[in-house]
Design a protein around this motif. Structure first.
Motif, PDB file in Angstrom:
ATOM      1  N   THR C   5       0.839  -1.196   0.000  1.00 58.35           N
ATOM      2  CA  THR C   5       0.000   0.000   0.000  1.00 58.35           C
ATOM      3  C   THR C   5       0.874   1.246   0.000  1.00 58.35           C
ATOM      4  OG1 THR C   5      -1.335  -1.313   1.499  1.00 58.35           O
ATOM      5  CG2 THR C   5      -2.088   0.930   1.052  1.00 58.35           C
ATOM      6  N   LEU C   6       1.882   1.234   0.876  1.00 60.08           N
ATOM      7  CA  LEU C   6       2.776   2.384   0.960  1.00 60.08           C
ATOM      8  C   LEU C   6       3.424   2.657  -0.398  1.00 60.08           C
ATOM      9  CD1 LEU C   6       4.288   4.511   2.598  1.00 60.08           C
ATOM     10  CD2 LEU C   6       5.969   2.773   3.161  1.00 60.08           C
ATOM     11  N   MET C   7       3.873   1.584  -1.040  1.00 53.98           N
ATOM     12  CA  MET C   7       4.533   1.763  -2.337  1.00 53.98           C
ATOM     13  C   MET C   7       3.558   2.330  -3.359  1.00 53.98           C
ATOM     14  SD  MET C   7       7.467   0.999  -1.681  1.00 53.98           S
ATOM     15  CE  MET C   7       8.700   0.393  -2.756  1.00 53.98           C
ATOM     16  N   VAL C   8       2.328   1.836  -3.332  1.00 50.48           N
ATOM     17  CA  VAL C   8       1.340   2.332  -4.293  1.00 50.48           C
ATOM     18  C   VAL C   8       1.081   3.815  -4.052  1.00 50.48           C
ATOM     19  CG1 VAL C   8      -1.071   2.188  -4.986  1.00 50.48           C
ATOM     20  CG2 VAL C   8       0.269   0.108  -4.686  1.00 50.48           C
ATOM     21  N   VAL C   9       0.935   4.187  -2.775  1.00 49.95           N
ATOM     22  CA  VAL C   9       0.704   5.605  -2.470  1.00 49.95           C
ATOM     23  C   VAL C   9       1.879   6.442  -2.977  1.00 49.95           C
ATOM     24  CG1 VAL C   9       0.482   7.284  -0.606  1.00 49.95           C
ATOM     25  CG2 VAL C   9      -0.750   5.122  -0.482  1.00 49.95           C
ATOM     26  N   LEU C  10       3.083   5.939  -2.722  1.00 51.85           N
ATOM     27  CA  LEU C  10       4.271   6.665  -3.148  1.00 51.85           C
ATOM     28  C   LEU C  10       4.303   6.804  -4.665  1.00 51.85           C
ATOM     29  CD1 LEU C  10       6.719   7.911  -1.838  1.00 51.85           C
ATOM     30  CD2 LEU C  10       7.968   5.815  -2.283  1.00 51.85           C
ATOM     31  N   LEU C  11       3.923   5.729  -5.326  1.00 52.94           N
ATOM     32  CA  LEU C  11       3.897   5.731  -6.791  1.00 52.94           C
ATOM     33  C   LEU C  11       2.904   6.776  -7.298  1.00 52.94           C
ATOM     34  CD1 LEU C  11       5.414   3.885  -8.791  1.00 52.94           C
ATOM     35  CD2 LEU C  11       3.223   2.774  -9.208  1.00 52.94           C
ATOM     36  N   LEU C  12       1.743   6.808  -6.672  1.00 51.76           N
ATOM     37  CA  LEU C  12       0.730   7.781  -7.087  1.00 51.76           C
ATOM     38  C   LEU C  12       1.258   9.198  -6.880  1.00 51.76           C
ATOM     39  CD1 LEU C  12      -2.561   6.155  -5.769  1.00 51.76           C
ATOM     40  CD2 LEU C  12      -1.743   6.368  -8.113  1.00 51.76           C
ATOM     41  N   LEU C 132       4.963   7.289   7.489  1.00 52.36           N
ATOM     42  CA  LEU C 132       4.689   8.725   7.556  1.00 52.36           C
ATOM     43  C   LEU C 132       5.924   9.514   7.170  1.00 52.36           C
ATOM     44  CD1 LEU C 132       2.441   8.995  10.730  1.00 52.36           C
ATOM     45  CD2 LEU C 132       1.812   9.126   8.319  1.00 52.36           C
ATOM     46  N   GLY C 133       7.073   9.075   7.694  1.00 51.29           N
ATOM     47  CA  GLY C 133       8.316   9.764   7.368  1.00 51.29           C
ATOM     48  C   GLY C 133       8.562   9.774   5.874  1.00 51.29           C
TER      49      GLY C 133
END
Ligand SMILES: Nc1ncnc2c1ncn2[C@@H]1O[C@H](COP(=O)(O)OP(=O)(O)OP(=O)(O)O)[C@@H](O)[C@H]1O
Ligand SMILES: [Mg+2]
Lengths: 261, 431, 458
Positions: C5-12, C132-133
């Protein structure tokens, strides 16, 4: 009297001062001083291996690609030092286009061949502007009539002469100031050669052209000025008529009368 | 006179010599042809052996029994049993009573032998049947059930059905029941879906390849994800950017040598670095994929560089002459033009990785794993390791399944190679 | 899952950064891309890189450190009486804690259950703070890059410089791999040589790595004399080469000198199939078909043949190697200049005489190089010998007996779960080191010869 006639600097587009090129140990170009005038066709002639291509490739820094090549001296394009550290080669090459000895279209459609330069330089705001640039360039290269119905076909499917004109169209699509041509007709038959020569004469209006050729006739036909190189040195430069009718240097005389080379 | 005679004699000698020389010529040629024939003959024998052994594993003997879903035997409440009850019910008991009913004369001591006719895994389909349709409770239905492996082998003729003959694993009584079932038309061979849908098992008739196929898929995905970008990036760097210096030379020498390092050494690397140093999970396709990536990397790099070398320099000059940057030249021209070659090399590299076994043994992918892996982190087998594991099992039924597993493996390999060939054909370009 | 999920958010976020950079660049040039130094898309990539890279580095760093951090935090929270235990016990406990925490196993002692809860809590907190960081970093970097955009910014040059760094890093992978191999082999081997002397390992003739049950048992440390393995490896590889070299060479000669192009175009790929078949398949075939066949033939001739004879494994391995020899020799033979052949033909030599007296001698160095490469293949080949050669460390030159090889022993010593520091497992690394060194040396020599040969005729 100077050996090299001083030219009117206001007209000079490219100015070479004491240019030397080394390939490793080999001193390929020696102390060349040469002015290239705007909107002229300048022909570079001389026996094989005398450094014509080397000089040409200095002007748009294609020599950068050769690992052991080293250039000294100064080369100015409209007063900008071509070899200055702050110069972006990519932008330089957009200002100084090049047409190669062998036609080398990309294995893409005719349209994409011409559109590639404008695309990477962001020259068109939208598709219609791009279309316009492509059509214009093809028109100027005298190719539009022959290819307008098959813009989507591969550029490599054209005849040799057409391919070379496509390469010229591709070069002028970027709207360069100078176009360098290295024996552009050596791979073409006489009819295609005649067409390209005609084209060069027309292009003179908008561009400064430097052409390397092995054909005396061609140099005489298309150029206004001619420079004769020998063993890496610039022997003589002058108006084409003068060089061919009244060469100053015995080497020049020998070469154009076919005694060597 | 004398001269003529010697000339005749010598010409005779020459002719004789010539004849000998031509005989030697023919022998030499035949030798070469023989070598090729021998090699290909061996290939033929190998494939024929595998296919003739493996093809019978595509079917599985089934036995038809009249099964009564008796609530008492099942141990569930007779009306509206809950799903949980049905899930835990005693389906084995139902099968046993069905067998006893089919052969009512069998005495208590022989019952155990009778029960062995049917696979111990036959209860699961019954469960699914009843749970899908609880209305069957209390009724009697005729059901085809997977036979035990020994019955299967006997039916396929892999072991003798004659009592007392070597290799026969069925008792005389069992053989009699089998004959009787055949007379009743209650024995048949059906397509072996189990082989393609389940994971491994100790029981040959319940063992399947699906777990290994999924494991191979996960491993190869990891391999591809690691290998392709890194391999292409390396080829681009070495072919288009790298200056010719010691460092570049070192990299090139390294790549060439890595291509020849035995794969088992990569297994040792995986064990020492990935498992022990980084603490990654044993038996996981993730680690297997990483090890395979290291193994395939040189292949891809070498193929990628060859493909890029084939792009003529004039295309590069044309792009640069128009003011493209070097990277634009690569992404707009060199890469698209060399992509078919790179992809072909990648597919071949992947095919090689698919067949690789030894390094995976080192990182624990030999564990006996029944479950189908759900992610690259789950313990899993891969196809070639499954072949190795089954090849190690003594049961005759595993021999045919091993061969079948090899057939599946070879099928995938053939598909990948075919894809590579087609790609090459389609995009073959002569400059 | 959370990580995904974190990676997807970062990708977006990165994709958003791309669009933002692009439109901002266009805006600063009032919609005319000609006024920009770089294409708008490069400004987009510029912002996207700033947005994605630092956050990715942060996440990668955390992934690398997480296990150690978790270990430290969980272990230091254990009850004091547990903390005082021996290291091996502690390692087992930590393992259990992890299993309880991750897979919900039932803990054997309550302390483990508590530690597992602590483990999960710490893990969760760490993940949240890192996530978060990372996102904060991404947003901040995005804003920074976004502000820097202006018409004259050399976005293309900066993006390309970053890509080039990636290219350079990628190309060092090969070096890291080699270093990794050498380091892991050397390190573990050094541990091994603390238990067993190098001399004993290299020159001992007794190999029985089973560790004794009792300390006072005879040969309690096992015997680690690897000579029988080296001999077995040489025997099997020798048989393989004896099969592969003549067959491969003759095939190559026939194909390059006699065969019609059509024959060649069919047969060459078929021969390559031999090289494409996984070795595990050869192993199975050798064990199932070839070995019994040889044994039967042997016994009908009155010879006693081991059921896992060196001959069976070597024979099958030889067949597998044929394509290597043939394709390498093929290249080499084709590189012999036509003028040499014509010279011989001109003197009236037949084709086979030309081949034997002119072509082969000229091609010999290249062929030798190819044979050496094939030999290194044979020595390193694993599955065939694991499945078809035995485990019996016999020191014999009789191909009808069972022998074992270096690769077989590496696999046998390491398959199955045992503790990692016993001489038994470490021995596998020492054997690996020998294998690596020998194959590497063979390769270097072979490549050197082949290159020399190529230069000669280029
Ligand atoms: N990449 C290179 N490395 C080393 N020497 C070079 C290189 N390119 C050219 N030279 C040498 O520099 C000299 C000049 O070469 P150049 O190509 O400029 O000649 P040219 O006048 O164009 O000849 P031609 O008419 O045959 O094209 C030649 O002697 C050539 O051998
Ligand atoms: Mg030239």
């Amino acid at each position: 009297m100077n050996a090299i006639p001083v030219t009117d600097t206001r007209l000079s587009k490219v100015a070479a001062r004491d240019v030397n090129v080394f390939y490793g140990q080999k001193h390929a170009l020696k102390h060349v001083d040469l002015e290239i005038r705007a909107n002229d066709v300048t022909a570079l002639i001389g026996p094989s291996g005398c450094g014509k291509s080397t000089f040409l490739r200095c002007i748009n820094r294609m020599n950068d690609l050769i690992e052991n090549a080293q250039v000294t001296g100064s080369l100015m394009l409209d007063g900008d030092d071509i070899y200055d550290k702050t110069i972006d080669v990519v932008q330089l090459r957009a200002r100084v286009g090049m047409v190669f000895q062998k036609p080398n279209p990309f294995p893409k459609s005719i349209y994409d061949n011409v559109a590639y330069g404008p695309r990477i330089h962001g020259m068109a705001r939208d598709q219609s502007e791009l279309d316009e640039i492509v059509m214009n360039s093809l028109e100027k290269a005298g190719l539009l009539a022959e290819v307008k119905d098959r813009l989507e076909e591969s550029g490599t499917g054209l005849s040799g002469g057409q391919q070379q004109r496509l390469c010229i169209a591709r070069a002028i699509a970027v709207a360069p100031e100078v176009i360098l041509m290295d024996e552009p007709c050596s791979a073409l038959d006489p009819i295609a050669t005649a067409k390209v020569e005609e084209l060069i004469d027309e292009l003179r209006e908008n561009f400064t052209i430097v052409i390397v050729t092995h054909s005396m006739q061609q140099a005489a036909r298309v150029s206004q000025r001619t420079a004769f190189f020998h063993l890496g040195e610039l022997v003589e430069v002058g108006d084409t008529e003068q060089i061919f009718t009244n060469p100053q240097h015995p080497l020049t005389q020998g070469y154009i009368t076919g005694r060597f080379g | 006179m004398e001269n003529v005679a010697t000339a005749a004699a010598s010409s005779q000698a020459v002719a004789k010599r010539l004849k000998k020389r031509y005989a030697a010529e023919r022998r030499f040629k035949a030798l070469g042809f023989g070598a090729i024939a021998l090699a290909l003959g061996f290939l033929g024998i190998l494939l024929v052996t595998i296919f003739s052994n493996g093809s019978t594993a595509l079917v599985q003997t089934n036995i038809r029994l009249d099964v009564t879903f008796d609530a008492e035997t099942l141990g569930v409440s007779p009306v509206n049993p809950s799903a949980d009850e049905l899930l835990r019910a005693n389906y084995g008991g139902v099968i046993k009573s069905a067998l006893s009913k089919a052969f009512p004369d069998v005495s208590g001591g022989q019952r155990r032998q009778l029960y062995k006719l049917v696979s111990t895994g036959a209860d699961l389909p019954l469960r699914d049947k009843l749970m899908a349709n609880p209305g069957l409770l209390g009724t009697t239905v005729s059901v085809w059930m997977t036979a035990g492996a020994d019955v299967d082998m006997a039916m396929k003729g892999h072991v003798s059905r004659k009592p007392g003959v070597e290799g026969n694993r069925l008792t005389d009584a069992q053989l009699g029941w089998l004959d009787e079932l055949e007379k009743r038309d209650a024995v048949t061979k059906k397509f072996n879906t189990t082989l393609f849908t389940t994971g491994d098992s100790r029981e040959p008739e319940q063992a399947g390849l699906w777990g290994a196929v999924v494991g191979s898929f996960f491993s190869l995905s990891v391999t591809l994800l690691v290998c392709f970008p890194l391999g292409v990036a390396t080829s681009v760097y070495l072919e288009e950017f790298a200056p010719k210096n010691k460092w570049t030379h070192l990299i090139e020498v390294n790549i060439n040598n890595l291509a020849a390092v035995p794969s088992v050494v990569f297994g040792l690397l995986g064990l020492a670095i990935f498992l022990n140093f980084f603490g990654m999970p044993r038996s996981a396709p993730l680690v297997g994929g990483l090890v395979l990536a290291l193994i395939s990397m040189p292949t891809i790099i070498i193929a990628g560089r060859a493909a890029m070398k084939a792009v003529p320099p004039s295309i590069r000059e044309a792009a640069l002459g128009l003011g493209a940057s070097k990277l634009q030249m690569v992404t707009d021209h060199v890469l698209p033009l060399s992509m078919p070659g790179i992809l072909t090399g990648t597919i071949l590299g992947m095919a090689h990785a698919l067949g690789e076994t030894a390094p995976l043994l080192m990182i624990g992918m030999v564990a006996f794993i029944v479950d189908i892996p759900a992610s690259p982190l789950d313990p899993s087998a891969v196809l070639p390791v499954q072949v190795y594991l089954w090849a190690d099992s003594p049961e005759r039924a595993f021999v045919e399944r091993t061969s079948a597993a090899i057939m599946v493996l070879l099928f995938f390999l053939a598909m990948m190679n075919l894809a590579a060939i087609m790609l090459r054909k389609k995009f073959e370009r002569r400059w | 899952m959370q990580l995904l999920t974190l990676m997807v958010v970062l990708l977006l976020l990165t994709a958003f950064g791309y669009r933002l950079g692009r439109s901002r660049a266009l805006a600063t040039a009032s919609g005319n891309p000609r006024l920009l130094h770089s294409l708008p898309s490069y400004h987009g990539y510029y912002v996207a890189l700033w947005c994605g890279l630092p956050a990715l580095v942060l996440i990668a760093g955390w992934l690398a450190l997480e296990p150690a951090l978790l270990h430290w935090m969980v272990m230091s929270s254990l009850p004091v009486d547990l903390q005082g235990m021996a290291d091996e016990r502690l390692a087992l406990i930590y393992n259990e804690v992890r299993n309880v925490a991750r897979y919900g196993h039932t803990p054997s002692i309550p302390a483990v259950g508590e530690a597992a809860q602590h483990y999960n809590a710490v893990r969760h907190t760490m993940f949240i703070s890192v996530a978060l960081g990372a996102l904060a970093l991404a947003v901040a970097a995005l804003a920074y890059a976004h502000r820097r955009i202006h018409a004259d910014m050399r976005a293309r040059n900066q993006v390309e410089a970053t890509v080039k760094v990636f290219l350079v890093l990628a190309s060092t992978m090969a070096i890291f791999t080699t270093v990794g191999i050498v380091m892991s082999l050397l390190f573990e081997s050094l541990l091994f040589f603390r238990h067993v002397s190098l001399i004993e390992f290299l020159f001992g003739t007794q190999w029985s790595p089973q560790i004794a049950m009792r300390a006072d048992q005879v040969g309690s440390s096992g015997a680690f004399g690897a000579v029988p393995l080296f001999a077995g490896t040489l025997l099997i590889s020798g048989i393989a080469m004896a099969v592969a070299v003549p067959l491969g060479l003759l095939s190559a000669i026939y194909m390059s000198e006699y065969a019609a192009p059509k024959f060649r175009s069919v047969v060459k790929p078929l021969l390559e199939v031999l090289a494409g078949i996984p070795t595990v398949v050869y192993g199975f075939f050798a064990a199932l078909t070839v070995a019994p066949f040889i044994r039967d033939v042997g016994s009908s001739l009155g010879l006693s043949v081991a059921s896992e004879s060196a001959l069976a494994a070597g024979l099958v391995m030889g067949i597998m190697i044929i394509p290597f020899v043939s394709s390498l020799s093929d290249d080499v033979i084709n590189a012999v200049p036509q003028s040499l052949r014509e010279g011989a033909f001109g003197l009236g030599a037949t084709k086979s005489e030309t081949i034997r007296q002119v072509v082969i001698p000229a091609a010999l160095p290249g062929i030798i190089g190819g044979v050496l490469l094939a030999a290194s293949r044979a020595i390193g080949e694993t599955m065939i010998v694991v499945m078809a050669a035995g485990l019996a460390a016999n020191l014999t030159a009789n191909p009808l007996e069972a022998v074992t090889t270096v690769t077989t022993q590496i696999v046998t010593l390491l398959v199955g779960d045992q503790e990692f520091d016993s001489p038994k497992t470490l021995a596998a690394f020492a054997l690996g080191l020998v294998l690596f060194t020998v194959t590497l040396a063979l390769n270097v020599v072979a490549l050197h010869i082949v290159n020399k040969y190529r230069e000669k005729y280029d």
